[in-house]
Design a protein around this motif. Structure first.
Motif, PDB file in Angstrom:
ATOM      1  N   ALA A  74       0.828  -1.210   0.000  1.00 57.43           N
ATOM      2  CA  ALA A  74       0.000   0.000   0.000  1.00 57.43           C
ATOM      3  C   ALA A  74       0.863   1.261   0.000  1.00 57.43           C
ATOM      4  O   ALA A  74       0.451   2.305  -0.524  1.00 57.43           O
ATOM      5  CB  ALA A  74      -0.930   0.004   1.210  1.00 57.43           C
ATOM      6  N   ALA A  75       2.063   1.153   0.560  1.00 55.30           N
ATOM      7  CA  ALA A  75       2.992   2.291   0.597  1.00 55.30           C
ATOM      8  C   ALA A  75       3.801   2.406  -0.690  1.00 55.30           C
ATOM      9  O   ALA A  75       4.649   3.276  -0.808  1.00 55.30           O
ATOM     10  CB  ALA A  75       3.925   2.163   1.795  1.00 55.30           C
ATOM     11  N   GLY A  76       3.526   1.524  -1.645  1.00 54.26           N
ATOM     12  CA  GLY A  76       4.187   1.633  -2.940  1.00 54.26           C
ATOM     13  C   GLY A  76       5.365   0.703  -3.161  1.00 54.26           C
ATOM     14  O   GLY A  76       6.073   0.831  -4.161  1.00 54.26           O
ATOM     15  N   ASP A  77       5.596  -0.237  -2.266  1.00 57.94           N
ATOM     16  CA  ASP A  77       6.705  -1.181  -2.416  1.00 57.94           C
ATOM     17  C   ASP A  77       6.341  -2.209  -3.490  1.00 57.94           C
ATOM     18  O   ASP A  77       5.499  -3.077  -3.276  1.00 57.94           O
ATOM     19  CB  ASP A  77       6.983  -1.875  -1.084  1.00 57.94           C
ATOM     20  CG  ASP A  77       8.183  -2.807  -1.120  1.00 57.94           C
ATOM     21  OD1 ASP A  77       8.502  -3.359  -2.190  1.00 57.94           O
ATOM     22  OD2 ASP A  77       8.798  -2.988  -0.047  1.00 57.94           O
ATOM     23  N   ARG A  78       6.978  -2.095  -4.654  1.00 57.87           N
ATOM     24  CA  ARG A  78       6.662  -2.979  -5.788  1.00 57.87           C
ATOM     25  C   ARG A  78       7.023  -4.434  -5.498  1.00 57.87           C
ATOM     26  O   ARG A  78       6.343  -5.340  -5.958  1.00 57.87           O
ATOM     27  CB  ARG A  78       7.381  -2.502  -7.049  1.00 57.87           C
ATOM     28  CG  ARG A  78       7.019  -1.107  -7.507  1.00 57.87           C
ATOM     29  CD  ARG A  78       5.725  -1.077  -8.205  1.00 57.87           C
ATOM     30  NE  ARG A  78       5.822  -1.923  -9.408  1.00 57.87           N
ATOM     31  CZ  ARG A  78       4.862  -2.083 -10.273  1.00 57.87           C
ATOM     32  NH1 ARG A  78       3.745  -1.440 -10.123  1.00 57.87           N
ATOM     33  NH2 ARG A  78       5.009  -2.872 -11.303  1.00 57.87           N
ATOM     34  N   GLU A  79       8.108  -4.652  -4.772  1.00 52.21           N
ATOM     35  CA  GLU A  79       8.483  -6.029  -4.442  1.00 52.21           C
ATOM     36  C   GLU A  79       7.423  -6.685  -3.556  1.00 52.21           C
ATOM     37  O   GLU A  79       7.118  -7.864  -3.717  1.00 52.21           O
ATOM     38  CB  GLU A  79       9.846  -6.076  -3.764  1.00 52.21           C
ATOM     39  CG  GLU A  79      10.998  -5.813  -4.713  1.00 52.21           C
ATOM     40  CD  GLU A  79      12.332  -6.005  -4.012  1.00 52.21           C
ATOM     41  OE1 GLU A  79      12.547  -7.088  -3.440  1.00 52.21           O
ATOM     42  OE2 GLU A  79      13.130  -5.070  -4.057  1.00 52.21           O
ATOM     43  N   ALA A  80       6.863  -5.931  -2.627  1.00 53.36           N
ATOM     44  CA  ALA A  80       5.795  -6.467  -1.778  1.00 53.36           C
ATOM     45  C   ALA A  80       4.547  -6.745  -2.617  1.00 53.36           C
ATOM     46  O   ALA A  80       3.879  -7.765  -2.428  1.00 53.36           O
ATOM     47  CB  ALA A  80       5.472  -5.505  -0.642  1.00 53.36           C
ATOM     48  N   GLU A  81       4.234  -5.855  -3.553  1.00 56.46           N
ATOM     49  CA  GLU A  81       3.102  -6.087  -4.463  1.00 56.46           C
ATOM     50  C   GLU A  81       3.311  -7.368  -5.253  1.00 56.46           C
ATOM     51  O   GLU A  81       2.386  -8.183  -5.396  1.00 56.46           O
ATOM     52  CB  GLU A  81       2.941  -4.920  -5.441  1.00 56.46           C
ATOM     53  CG  GLU A  81       2.426  -3.650  -4.840  1.00 56.46           C
ATOM     54  CD  GLU A  81       2.391  -2.513  -5.867  1.00 56.46           C
ATOM     55  OE1 GLU A  81       2.210  -2.788  -7.064  1.00 56.46           O
ATOM     56  OE2 GLU A  81       2.540  -1.361  -5.439  1.00 56.46           O
ATOM     57  N   ASN A  82       4.522  -7.561  -5.768  1.00 57.79           N
ATOM     58  CA  ASN A  82       4.828  -8.764  -6.544  1.00 57.79           C
ATOM     59  C   ASN A  82       4.747 -10.016  -5.677  1.00 57.79           C
ATOM     60  O   ASN A  82       4.284 -11.063  -6.139  1.00 57.79           O
ATOM     61  CB  ASN A  82       6.206  -8.655  -7.186  1.00 57.79           C
ATOM     62  CG  ASN A  82       6.244  -7.629  -8.289  1.00 57.79           C
ATOM     63  OD1 ASN A  82       5.220  -7.268  -8.858  1.00 57.79           O
ATOM     64  ND2 ASN A  82       7.431  -7.143  -8.593  1.00 57.79           N
ATOM     65  N   ALA A  83       5.197  -9.929  -4.445  1.00 57.90           N
ATOM     66  CA  ALA A  83       5.134 -11.080  -3.542  1.00 57.90           C
ATOM     67  C   ALA A  83       3.682 -11.466  -3.265  1.00 57.90           C
ATOM     68  O   ALA A  83       3.339 -12.645  -3.251  1.00 57.90           O
ATOM     69  CB  ALA A  83       5.866 -10.771  -2.239  1.00 57.90           C
ATOM     70  N   LEU A  84       2.823 -10.475  -3.067  1.00 58.28           N
ATOM     71  CA  LEU A  84       1.404 -10.764  -2.844  1.00 58.28           C
ATOM     72  C   LEU A  84       0.753 -11.319  -4.103  1.00 58.28           C
ATOM     73  O   LEU A  84      -0.094 -12.211  -4.025  1.00 58.28           O
ATOM     74  CB  LEU A  84       0.679  -9.510  -2.356  1.00 58.28           C
ATOM     75  CG  LEU A  84       1.037  -9.074  -0.940  1.00 58.28           C
ATOM     76  CD1 LEU A  84       0.436  -7.696  -0.647  1.00 58.28           C
ATOM     77  CD2 LEU A  84       0.569 -10.100   0.081  1.00 58.28           C
TER      78      LEU A  84
END
Length: 101
Positions: A74-84
């Motif tokens: 939600a804070a814009g971390d693309r790696e976290a988005e990709n992991a989800l």
């Protein structure tokens, strides 16, 4: 058959500076829950996402890790988005190469 890891060996692996070592621990079915808990705050979202599907990760740890990944995404971390996104594909029985129906 995977050999059980001692608590001290697993803790040492969880603190290893090499991402590949920590990632291997996060997917090792012999990793004890205590060692997995040490990875809950790992800087790598992919390593943290592995904990969400690990058979030895307790429910409260999975909840903590998922909440952290969602906040990072939600804070814009693309790696976290990709992991989800990987997690959604993994749990749906599809892989990242499949197109959504």
């Amino acid at each position: 058959m995977t050999e059980p890891l001692s608590a001290s060996d697993a803790a040492a692996l969880a603190h290893d500076p090499d991402d590949a070592v920590r990632e291997a621990l996060s997917t090792n079915p012999a990793a004890p829950a205590d060692a997995l808990a040490l990875l809950a705050d790992d800087p790598s979202p992919a390593i943290r996402a592995n904990l969400l599907v690990h058979p030895n990760a307790p429910a409260d740890l999975r909840y903590q890790v998922h909440a952290g990944l969602r906040a990072d995404a939600a804070a814009g971390d693309r790696e976290a988005e990709n992991a989800l996104a990987w997690l959604r594909y993994d749990r749906s029985g599809r892989n990242a190469c499949d197109r959504p129906a």
